[in-house]
Design a protein around this motif. Structure first.
Motif, PDB file in Angstrom:
ATOM      1  N   LEU A  35       0.869  -1.178   0.000  1.00 53.56           N
ATOM      2  CA  LEU A  35       0.000   0.000   0.000  1.00 53.56           C
ATOM      3  C   LEU A  35       0.904   1.226   0.000  1.00 53.56           C
ATOM      4  CD1 LEU A  35      -2.753   1.345   0.155  1.00 53.56           C
ATOM      5  CD2 LEU A  35      -2.732   1.002   2.636  1.00 53.56           C
ATOM      6  N   SER A  36       1.008   1.866  -1.148  1.00 48.71           N
ATOM      7  CA  SER A  36       2.016   2.908  -1.337  1.00 48.71           C
ATOM      8  C   SER A  36       1.582   4.279  -0.838  1.00 48.71           C
ATOM      9  CB  SER A  36       2.394   3.003  -2.819  1.00 48.71           C
ATOM     10  OG  SER A  36       1.239   3.127  -3.629  1.00 48.71           O
ATOM     11  N   GLY A  37       0.342   4.421  -0.442  1.00 46.15           N
ATOM     12  CA  GLY A  37      -0.103   5.698   0.093  1.00 46.15           C
ATOM     13  C   GLY A  37      -1.607   5.819   0.011  1.00 46.15           C
ATOM     14  N   VAL A  38      -2.135   6.811   0.720  1.00 44.80           N
ATOM     15  CA  VAL A  38      -3.565   7.109   0.721  1.00 44.80           C
ATOM     16  C   VAL A  38      -3.739   8.588   0.416  1.00 44.80           C
ATOM     17  CG1 VAL A  38      -5.663   7.244   2.115  1.00 44.80           C
ATOM     18  CG2 VAL A  38      -4.110   5.300   2.396  1.00 44.80           C
ATOM     19  N   TRP A  39      -4.581   8.889  -0.561  1.00 47.34           N
ATOM     20  CA  TRP A  39      -4.891  10.281  -0.892  1.00 47.34           C
ATOM     21  C   TRP A  39      -6.316  10.580  -0.474  1.00 47.34           C
ATOM     22  CZ3 TRP A  39      -8.678  12.853  -3.497  1.00 47.34           C
ATOM     23  CH2 TRP A  39      -8.436  14.207  -3.795  1.00 47.34           C
ATOM     24  N   GLY A  63      -0.448  16.442  -4.374  1.00 44.85           N
ATOM     25  CA  GLY A  63      -0.329  15.167  -3.678  1.00 44.85           C
ATOM     26  C   GLY A  63      -0.836  14.000  -4.501  1.00 44.85           C
ATOM     27  N   LEU A  64      -1.842  14.262  -5.326  1.00 45.85           N
ATOM     28  CA  LEU A  64      -2.346  13.207  -6.195  1.00 45.85           C
ATOM     29  C   LEU A  64      -1.269  12.771  -7.185  1.00 45.85           C
ATOM     30  CD1 LEU A  64      -5.068  11.728  -6.533  1.00 45.85           C
ATOM     31  CD2 LEU A  64      -5.647  13.404  -8.289  1.00 45.85           C
ATOM     32  N   ASP A  65      -0.582  13.735  -7.781  1.00 49.08           N
ATOM     33  CA  ASP A  65       0.504  13.396  -8.706  1.00 49.08           C
ATOM     34  C   ASP A  65       1.646  12.686  -7.977  1.00 49.08           C
ATOM     35  OD1 ASP A  65      -0.721  14.471 -10.981  1.00 49.08           O
ATOM     36  OD2 ASP A  65       0.004  16.486 -10.520  1.00 49.08           O
ATOM     37  N   PHE A  68       0.614   9.066  -7.559  1.00 51.00           N
ATOM     38  CA  PHE A  68       0.751   8.342  -8.824  1.00 51.00           C
ATOM     39  C   PHE A  68       2.222   7.997  -9.087  1.00 51.00           C
ATOM     40  CE2 PHE A  68      -3.203  10.680 -10.699  1.00 51.00           C
ATOM     41  CZ  PHE A  68      -4.022   9.928  -9.880  1.00 51.00           C
ATOM     42  N   ALA A  69       3.105   8.942  -8.809  1.00 51.87           N
ATOM     43  CA  ALA A  69       4.533   8.707  -9.054  1.00 51.87           C
ATOM     44  C   ALA A  69       5.086   7.621  -8.135  1.00 51.87           C
ATOM     45  CB  ALA A  69       5.307  10.014  -8.851  1.00 51.87           C
ATOM     46  N   ALA A  70       4.488   7.453  -6.963  1.00 50.15           N
ATOM     47  CA  ALA A  70       4.971   6.464  -5.994  1.00 50.15           C
ATOM     48  C   ALA A  70       4.296   5.109  -6.153  1.00 50.15           C
ATOM     49  CB  ALA A  70       4.727   6.981  -4.575  1.00 50.15           C
ATOM     50  N   ALA A  93      -0.694   8.804 -16.394  1.00 53.94           N
ATOM     51  CA  ALA A  93       0.578   8.823 -15.660  1.00 53.94           C
ATOM     52  C   ALA A  93       1.247   7.451 -15.634  1.00 53.94           C
ATOM     53  CB  ALA A  93       0.344   9.320 -14.237  1.00 53.94           C
ATOM     54  N   GLY A  94       0.627   6.454 -16.271  1.00 55.12           N
ATOM     55  CA  GLY A  94       1.221   5.123 -16.358  1.00 55.12           C
ATOM     56  C   GLY A  94       0.809   4.165 -15.263  1.00 55.12           C
TER      57      GLY A  94
END
Length: 302
Positions: A35-39, A63-65, A68-70, A93-94
């Motif tokens: 789980l790489s993060g929560v937005w 923070g949303l971007d 996505f990067a993480a 963003a892939g």
């Protein structure tokens, strides 16, 4: 649950009851993902949910971007017409997509996500619970293989707003506006279509208590009927899907909660990422569900 050699990093967008009760616990417990993060729109809510599962909180547009990067993939727990444009942005963003049903409540919104995902060549899963809960997923596959069905009936009759009911989901503005057609209609269609084939003809009318009645013709030649509402009395509530054909009668079995089913959807996304093969319940299927529900809504009126 599958455990890939390199865990898939999946970020979660959304902090409401569905995110708290189903998606965050399933993602945090899955052995094959991180789980790489929560937005969240509200920093406090994002911080609380992230802290509960040992990950990073994000908020705001930047923070949303960053999320996505993480992340390799993103799971969404948002109202459908908020989900759709953000999912398209994540795909661009892939990031692979793990979306909730319905993908959107407009055909244009759902089509945009499907087209961006196709251009970006990202994998996608639309979480229709019955397609992934082990008990019902196996049953759907078995009935599709059996064949010979000539008719079916599905009913999803909820009492979300009945007096005395205190579900967290009753406060959802989009459910209040769009009703059972859009909230539980995808569940019924996600069972009928893989067993009976795509819908070739659809008729829809409204009934009392926000009810929608659908009559469908399928590519197999079979017909089906569907009854949907979230506003029934408690004593009238119930869920059932029954098939009838040359081999007899088959009824949908009970299933055990959404967390395990969501874990199976994570497995499906992981496999699609690994193989490059599209899953039958991907964003293109989500688009098809939106097309059918929009047609039913237009026929039935407000």
């Amino acid at each position: 649950m599958t455990t890939p050699a390199t865990p898939l990093r999946i970020g979660l967008v959304g902090t409401g009851p569905w995110a708290r009760n189903t998606q965050a616990p399933a993602l945090a417990a899955h052995p094959g993902v991180v789980l790489s993060g929560v937005w969240g729109r509200r920093a406090e809510a994002a911080g609380e949910l992230a802290a509960a599962h040992g990950t990073t909180a994000y908020t705001g547009d930047a923070g949303l971007d960053e999320l996505f990067a993480a992340s390799d993939a993103v799971a969404f727990a948002l109202p459908p017409d908020v989900q759709a444009p953000l999912a398209a942005r994540a795909a661009a963003a892939g990031c692979h997509l793990l979306m909730d049903k319905p993908v959107a409540t407009t055909v244009e919104g759902a089509r945009e996500v499907a087209e961006v995902a196709e251009r970006a060549r990202v994998a996608s899963i639309v979480f229709c619970t019955l397609r992934f809960a082990p008990e019902t997923a196996d049953w759907i596959a078995e009935q599709g293989a059996t064949g010979g069905w000539f008719t079916a009936h599905a009913e999803w009759i909820g009492a979300l707003w009945a007096p005395g009911e205190d579900s967290e989901y009753a406060a959802s503005p989009w459910r209040r506006e769009k009703g059972g057609l859009w909230d539980v209609g995808p569940h019924a269609l996600s069972v009928l279509i893989p067993v009976l084939g795509d819908v070739t003809d659809l008729t829809a009318v409204r009934g009392p208590a926000g009810t929608h009645h659908l009559v469908l013709r399928h590519t197999s030649g079979a017909s089906s009927t569907v009854t949907l509402t979230l506003a029934a009395p408690v004593a009238a509530a119930g869920v059932g899907i029954e098939l009838r054909g040359e081999h007899g009668i088959a009824g949908l079995p009970r299933w055990d909660g959404a967390v395990g089913a969501f874990g199976a959807a994570v497995d499906a996304l992981t496999e699609s990422v690994r193989t490059g093969e599209a899953h039958p319940c991907d964003v293109r299927f989500g688009l098809r569900l939106t097309e059918l529900l929009a047609e039913a809504e237009a026929q039935a009126g407000t």
